[in-house]
Motif scaffolding. Sequence first.
Motif, PDB file in Angstrom:
ATOM      1  N   MET A   1       0.677  -1.109   0.367  1.00  0.00           N
ATOM      2  CA  MET A   1       0.187   0.039   0.394  1.00  0.00           C
ATOM      3  C   MET A   1       0.701   1.725  -0.364  1.00  0.00           C
ATOM      4  SD  MET A   1      -0.757   0.311   3.592  1.00  0.00           S
ATOM      5  CE  MET A   1       0.424  -0.442   5.355  1.00  0.00           C
ATOM      6  N   PRO A   2       0.455   2.546  -0.217  1.00  0.00           N
ATOM      7  CA  PRO A   2       1.153   3.922  -0.140  1.00  0.00           C
ATOM      8  C   PRO A   2       0.670   3.735   0.718  1.00  0.00           C
ATOM      9  CG  PRO A   2       0.236   3.268  -2.936  1.00  0.00           C
ATOM     10  CD  PRO A   2      -0.444   2.275  -1.389  1.00  0.00           C
ATOM     11  N   PHE A   3      -0.967   4.558   1.119  1.00  0.00           N
ATOM     12  CA  PHE A   3      -1.079   6.236   2.312  1.00  0.00           C
ATOM     13  C   PHE A   3      -2.680   5.894   2.237  1.00  0.00           C
ATOM     14  CE2 PHE A   3       0.478   8.710  -1.271  1.00  0.00           C
ATOM     15  CZ  PHE A   3      -0.330   9.344  -2.006  1.00  0.00           C
ATOM     16  N   LEU A   4      -3.341   5.588   1.416  1.00  0.00           N
ATOM     17  CA  LEU A   4      -4.946   5.409   1.542  1.00  0.00           C
ATOM     18  C   LEU A   4      -5.228   4.557   2.255  1.00  0.00           C
ATOM     19  CD1 LEU A   4      -5.833   5.338  -1.646  1.00  0.00           C
ATOM     20  CD2 LEU A   4      -4.961   7.127  -1.431  1.00  0.00           C
ATOM     21  N   ASN A   5      -4.807   3.673   2.956  1.00  0.00           N
ATOM     22  CA  ASN A   5      -5.808   3.427   3.839  1.00  0.00           C
ATOM     23  C   ASN A   5      -5.528   4.142   5.748  1.00  0.00           C
ATOM     24  OD1 ASN A   5      -6.771   0.941   2.445  1.00  0.00           O
ATOM     25  ND2 ASN A   5      -5.369  -0.783   2.756  1.00  0.00           N
ATOM     26  N   ARG A   6      -3.676   4.731   5.451  1.00  0.00           N
ATOM     27  CA  ARG A   6      -3.150   5.620   6.320  1.00  0.00           C
ATOM     28  C   ARG A   6      -3.974   6.751   6.351  1.00  0.00           C
ATOM     29  NH1 ARG A   6       1.470   3.718   9.362  1.00  0.00           N
ATOM     30  NH2 ARG A   6       2.353   2.153   8.719  1.00  0.00           N
ATOM     31  N   ILE A   7      -4.842   7.274   5.548  1.00  0.00           N
ATOM     32  CA  ILE A   7      -5.465   8.367   5.228  1.00  0.00           C
ATOM     33  C   ILE A   7      -7.140   8.138   5.518  1.00  0.00           C
ATOM     34  CG2 ILE A   7      -6.527  10.122   3.851  1.00  0.00           C
ATOM     35  CD1 ILE A   7      -4.464   9.700   2.343  1.00  0.00           C
ATOM     36  N   GLN A   8      -7.314   7.204   5.942  1.00  0.00           N
ATOM     37  CA  GLN A   8      -8.211   6.505   6.449  1.00  0.00           C
ATOM     38  C   GLN A   8      -8.493   6.766   7.802  1.00  0.00           C
ATOM     39  OE1 GLN A   8     -11.695   6.061   5.354  1.00  0.00           O
ATOM     40  NE2 GLN A   8     -11.340   5.658   2.856  1.00  0.00           N
ATOM     41  N   ARG A   9      -7.404   6.303   8.217  1.00  0.00           N
ATOM     42  CA  ARG A   9      -7.464   6.044  10.064  1.00  0.00           C
ATOM     43  C   ARG A   9      -7.252   7.053  10.655  1.00  0.00           C
ATOM     44  NH1 ARG A   9      -1.554   3.277  12.007  1.00  0.00           N
ATOM     45  NH2 ARG A   9      -1.957   3.903  14.361  1.00  0.00           N
ATOM     46  N   TRP A  10      -6.272   7.765   9.586  1.00  0.00           N
ATOM     47  CA  TRP A  10      -5.877   9.170  10.913  1.00  0.00           C
ATOM     48  C   TRP A  10      -7.209   9.860  10.510  1.00  0.00           C
ATOM     49  CZ3 TRP A  10      -2.061   7.061  12.729  1.00  0.00           C
ATOM     50  CH2 TRP A  10      -0.448   6.816  12.113  1.00  0.00           C
ATOM     51  N   PHE A  61      -4.450  13.290  -6.313  1.00  0.00           N
ATOM     52  CA  PHE A  61      -3.731  11.868  -6.396  1.00  0.00           C
ATOM     53  C   PHE A  61      -3.713  11.418  -5.713  1.00  0.00           C
ATOM     54  CE2 PHE A  61       0.804  10.701  -4.847  1.00  0.00           C
ATOM     55  CZ  PHE A  61       1.437  10.389  -5.527  1.00  0.00           C
ATOM     56  N   ALA A  62      -4.573  11.634  -4.167  1.00  0.00           N
ATOM     57  CA  ALA A  62      -5.306  10.236  -4.176  1.00  0.00           C
ATOM     58  C   ALA A  62      -6.350   9.692  -4.429  1.00  0.00           C
ATOM     59  CB  ALA A  62      -5.493  11.002  -2.041  1.00  0.00           C
ATOM     60  N   ALA A  63      -6.909  10.408  -5.046  1.00  0.00           N
ATOM     61  CA  ALA A  63      -8.251   9.742  -6.047  1.00  0.00           C
ATOM     62  C   ALA A  63      -7.159   8.776  -6.806  1.00  0.00           C
ATOM     63  CB  ALA A  63      -8.755  11.006  -6.336  1.00  0.00           C
ATOM     64  N   GLU A 172       4.788  10.451   2.222  1.00  0.00           N
ATOM     65  CA  GLU A 172       5.937  10.173   3.006  1.00  0.00           C
ATOM     66  C   GLU A 172       4.513  10.900   4.536  1.00  0.00           C
ATOM     67  OE1 GLU A 172       9.801   9.969   5.120  1.00  0.00           O
ATOM     68  OE2 GLU A 172       9.335  11.532   4.724  1.00  0.00           O
ATOM     69  N   CYS A 173       4.418  11.798   4.528  1.00  0.00           N
ATOM     70  CA  CYS A 173       3.665  12.502   5.702  1.00  0.00           C
ATOM     71  C   CYS A 173       2.202  11.820   5.968  1.00  0.00           C
ATOM     72  CB  CYS A 173       3.478  13.880   5.221  1.00  0.00           C
ATOM     73  SG  CYS A 173       5.396  14.923   5.588  1.00  0.00           S
ATOM     74  N   LEU A 174       1.690  11.344   4.737  1.00  0.00           N
ATOM     75  CA  LEU A 174      -0.076  11.105   4.623  1.00  0.00           C
ATOM     76  C   LEU A 174       0.623   9.714   5.136  1.00  0.00           C
ATOM     77  CD1 LEU A 174      -1.102  12.477   1.032  1.00  0.00           C
ATOM     78  CD2 LEU A 174      -1.216  13.522   3.666  1.00  0.00           C
ATOM     79  N   TYR A 175       1.273   9.054   5.049  1.00  0.00           N
ATOM     80  CA  TYR A 175       1.755   7.655   5.602  1.00  0.00           C
ATOM     81  C   TYR A 175       1.638   7.407   7.367  1.00  0.00           C
ATOM     82  CZ  TYR A 175       3.720   3.036   5.879  1.00  0.00           C
ATOM     83  OH  TYR A 175       3.629   1.895   5.761  1.00  0.00           O
ATOM     84  N   ALA A 176       2.921   8.842   6.991  1.00  0.00           N
ATOM     85  CA  ALA A 176       2.889   8.611   8.869  1.00  0.00           C
ATOM     86  C   ALA A 176       1.627  10.055   9.399  1.00  0.00           C
ATOM     87  CB  ALA A 176       4.264   9.456   9.074  1.00  0.00           C
ATOM     88  N   GLY A 177       1.337  10.010   9.265  1.00  0.00           N
ATOM     89  CA  GLY A 177      -0.305  10.705  10.026  1.00  0.00           C
ATOM     90  C   GLY A 177       0.584  11.874  10.532  1.00  0.00           C
ATOM     91  N   SER A 178       1.701  12.864   9.435  1.00  0.00           N
ATOM     92  CA  SER A 178       2.316  13.832  10.055  1.00  0.00           C
ATOM     93  C   SER A 178       1.684  15.723   8.997  1.00  0.00           C
ATOM     94  CB  SER A 178       4.436  13.977  10.370  1.00  0.00           C
ATOM     95  OG  SER A 178       4.889  14.902  10.272  1.00  0.00           O
ATOM     96  N   GLU A 179       1.992  16.280   9.567  1.00  0.00           N
ATOM     97  CA  GLU A 179       1.073  17.259   9.022  1.00  0.00           C
ATOM     98  C   GLU A 179       2.629  17.464   7.555  1.00  0.00           C
ATOM     99  OE1 GLU A 179       0.672  21.984   9.104  1.00  0.00           O
ATOM    100  OE2 GLU A 179      -0.385  20.537  11.124  1.00  0.00           O
ATOM    101  N   PHE A 180       2.036  17.763   6.777  1.00  0.00           N
ATOM    102  CA  PHE A 180       2.949  18.456   5.340  1.00  0.00           C
ATOM    103  C   PHE A 180       2.034  19.153   4.828  1.00  0.00           C
ATOM    104  CE2 PHE A 180       2.977  19.032   0.801  1.00  0.00           C
ATOM    105  CZ  PHE A 180       4.574  18.702   0.739  1.00  0.00           C
TER     106      PHE A 180
END
Length: 468
Positions: A1-10, A61-63, A172-180
């Motif tokens: 996975m890149p980061f979409l599941n992480r966006i859902q989590r955050w 980009f996410a979509a 990377e920030c979207l994956y880590a839950g960190s503000e970009f």
Amino acid sequence: MPFLNRIQRWADERPHDTAVVVGGQHLTWAELRDSSAALVAETMAVTALCEANSVRFAVKFAAALAGGRQCAVLDPTWPAPLQEDVVRRIGSAAQAAAVSPDDVLADGAPESTFLIGLTSGTTSIPKAFTRSRRSWQESFDASIQFFGLRPDDVTLAPGPLAASLNLYALAECLYAGSEFQTLDTFDVGDVHAAISYDRVTRLVLVPTMLRMLSERGLTGCVDASGVRSIICAGSKLDARTLEAARRWAPNATIYEYYGASELSFVSGAGLAAGEEPSVGGTGIGRPFPGVDVRILDDSGNALPDGTAGNICVRSPMVSNGYLWGDDGQALRSFDGWFTVGDQGYLQAGELHILGRRSDMILTAGKNVYPHEVELALAAVPGVAAAVAAGMPDDLRGQRVVAGVVPSAGAVTATQLRAGLDNILARDKWPLQYYAVTELPITDRGKISRNLLLDWISSGDQRIRNLGA
């Protein structure tokens, strides 16, 4: 996975926290999730995203990555005919997966292609390579560990999102839950304002940006003491930039690393606050977590420590290869060890970068890489920047010449030679020195050694002979 599941989590855990800021416009995690999810139904299997920096870029980009979708990010400053040509090539070359309007904002299969990467290009067609979702997850895990990215960090990457350095920082920030954060366009004053007022703790940028920000920040008394880490890529930091950054951001660990778009991260090093740098060296640290590095000759044979050859990498972060543009040399494999043709050597576990083989100067039977000459000259007091090249020579084949931008006042050839002592081997010293009013730069913003030679041959007014 890149980061979409992480966006859902955050978005579930911290819906009202800020996820992305572009030019003062904010998106919370919930807004990013909901806005991106609303676009999935109308997003095609392959998207060519060509937009300037904006929060809308992050949403699109996410979509464009939902399910089995793929995305290519084009530079909006490219000429329209070049953009159209690249879009046509993507349409015919990409292996599109089956997608549905009913797809949700979720990651696709780990081994599936999600990104079509493009090398830089303005007048020529860029090469196109592909990456799997798993390769970026491996890259995220490695870079977060190496750079120490924390959820409470605020990352500012002030360059264009179409550039791989900044696109990766966003993901990377979207994956880590960190503000970009980024800007509409790069502006020194706007970056300083963000550092002063927006709690920025982490900078991701290229060396030329870091030098401008540091030197002007020192002059303007911009407080960067809250910056915890500075991550630089693109070229090794010269002594002047490193010294200015250390003074301006005294509490930051300054990271520099070597990598390539096709290889991802290879090696890197972090200079902690208060730690003294080594000047003029070619070392670029040790391999990243999960990366093995070897130096191989052109037949794929391993070379001993201290012997220069092809920098070869074995890593789960390597790209899948090219959609187009593969000339057989851009990305080569020696039984699973990949190289983009960069030359270097290993010494006591540290990787040293010498540059591309095509830049090598052959002088009196000796191989000299301009990169190591330039790094050594940039460490000499009184030198702001340097460029080296090989000039045709009837006796030696080529002779090393160098142009330097003085940091203040005048500099002499005698001073330069004295400064190189104990930094660079004597048989690699330039035979002629020139003072230049500016570095020879191409329209694409890269140093041109051929342009330096043209200036010397034509007696350009921007160059002055300092003698041998």
